[in-house]
Design an enzyme around this catalytic site. Sequence first.
Site, short mmCIF file in Angstrom:
data_model
loop_
_atom_site.label_atom_id
_atom_site.label_comp_id
_atom_site.label_asym_id
_atom_site.label_seq_id
_atom_site.Cartn_x
_atom_site.Cartn_y
_atom_site.Cartn_z
N HIS A 1 59.00 -15.26 -14.55
CA HIS A 1 60.04 -16.34 -14.49
C HIS A 1 59.83 -17.05 -13.40
CE1 HIS A 1 62.93 -14.46 -11.95
NE2 HIS A 1 62.61 -13.16 -12.81
N GLU B 1 65.80 -17.30 -16.25
CA GLU B 1 66.09 -15.99 -16.23
C GLU B 1 67.49 -15.48 -15.53
OE1 GLU B 1 66.19 -11.70 -15.75
OE2 GLU B 1 65.61 -13.04 -14.22
N GLU B 2 67.41 -15.79 -14.27
CA GLU B 2 68.44 -15.43 -13.06
C GLU B 2 69.92 -15.97 -13.56
OE1 GLU B 2 67.65 -13.27 -11.40
OE2 GLU B 2 65.60 -13.30 -10.48
N ASP C 1 61.94 -19.31 -12.14
CA ASP C 1 63.52 -19.55 -11.68
C ASP C 1 63.78 -18.36 -10.28
OD1 ASP C 1 63.96 -17.92 -13.82
OD2 ASP C 1 66.14 -18.33 -13.22
N HIS D 1 67.01 -10.42 -4.90
CA HIS D 1 68.27 -10.95 -4.82
C HIS D 1 69.02 -11.00 -3.39
CE1 HIS D 1 68.85 -10.71 -9.57
NE2 HIS D 1 67.54 -10.85 -9.21
N ASP E 1 60.22 -11.57 -7.20
CA ASP E 1 61.07 -11.94 -8.28
C ASP E 1 61.25 -13.22 -8.70
OD1 ASP E 1 62.81 -11.31 -10.63
OD2 ASP E 1 64.50 -11.06 -9.06
#
Length: 451
Positions: A90, A156-157, A92, A423, A123
């Site tokens: 992903h 996705e996030e 995003d 994150h 990520d």
Amino acid sequence: MSSNPVAETVASLMPRAKAELTELVAFKSVADFDQFPKSESQGAANWIADALRAEGFQDVALLDTPDGTQSVYGFLPGPEGAKTVLLYAHYDVQPPLDEAAWLTPPFELTERDGRWYGRGSADCKGGVIMHLLALRALKANGGIPVHIKVIVEGSEEQGTGGLERYAEAHPELLTADTIVIGDAGNFRAGLPTVTATLRGMTLVRVQVDTLEGNLHSGQFGGAAPDALAALIRVLDSLRAKDGSTTVDGLTGDATWNGLQYDEESFRKDAKVLDGVELIGSGTVADRIWARPAVTVLGIDVPPVVGATASVQAGARALISLRVPPGADTVEATKLLRAHLEAHTPWGARVSTEQVGGGQPFRADTSSPAYAAMTEAMSVAYAGQEMQYAGLGGSIPLCNTLASLYPQAEILLIGLSEPEAQIHAVNEGVSPDELERLSVAEALFLRNYAAS
């Protein structure tokens, strides 16, 4: 890494990989368009589409998904009669949070102490680059022996389910014999790992109201019901004294029988302050991979600066509940909402709303694809045996793909080892991990084609 042509090719491509990741990280592709311009996400999607076209992919398309974002799709044909492998990542990313806390700008890939720092570097924009490296290495060493489909998600996030809904409406698009999800990570940098389970997730917003409007705390405090105090009590009811998650009716005593996570290492990885206890019971692996976990993600209340002497009339919070394998997210959501309503004190008015979610996942580790990946990881990581771990996070698409394509084998690998700090501020990727995992993926595709 043992010398072999695939590994040598990947090593030679690493400067290009860094340059490409620099370009991709520069897009502020947070799929929350109240915070970041939609054009940033569109720019990242177009970058990936162009990269796929440059590698000879056919049918490259920007898919408009129901949540208002775009996923990027492409197909690269292999030999006639070959198996089909779907590669997922992903583009995003999470918001950068406190930009002042980053040692270098979050959207500028910066090398420091042997790592490349930037939001999305691990990520999961690094996962996009990993797929490209693996395919380029195979093309340079005899060709790609399978049909390749690539899907790169744009939300996705956010957990808004755009790609899941699109896949359900177009089930023929992503059909494959095996699916490689490039959005997980090694248990520790340098230790080859596949993720065998994922916890699911539900996001629930809770609103508590007690008064028609705020009141002077000196004139009315002590008798007037305080909505913020009521909300605090509701949130506190979600944890036992030891910090274990306690949602009425939700089982929380499962155990993890695979790779274990010793407490000292976990404290270091999680950067727990000296003297502060870990929460919950059982082993660390039990707590983060096999049991439910509730987190209060945010509370809407007045900030300390500028606060007035008022009894609050209303307050709300966003709650995340991680749902372990074997449980059902729909049922867990019902239990959570019922718990919040049942534990609201003083007859306060309470409303709850689910705003996102996804089911947990458990892979079949006895499949031929896992045997092919075990051999590939061993070569890429100089003879180390591949480990099986869980992942406390959620990838909602996994269960959608598993239900749409029950015959497909699903593997989860990726760049999000503990030092990556996904994150969080100062997210970074290990270029060594990117190199080794790219080699592993390339060798896996070759092994799988021959299986």
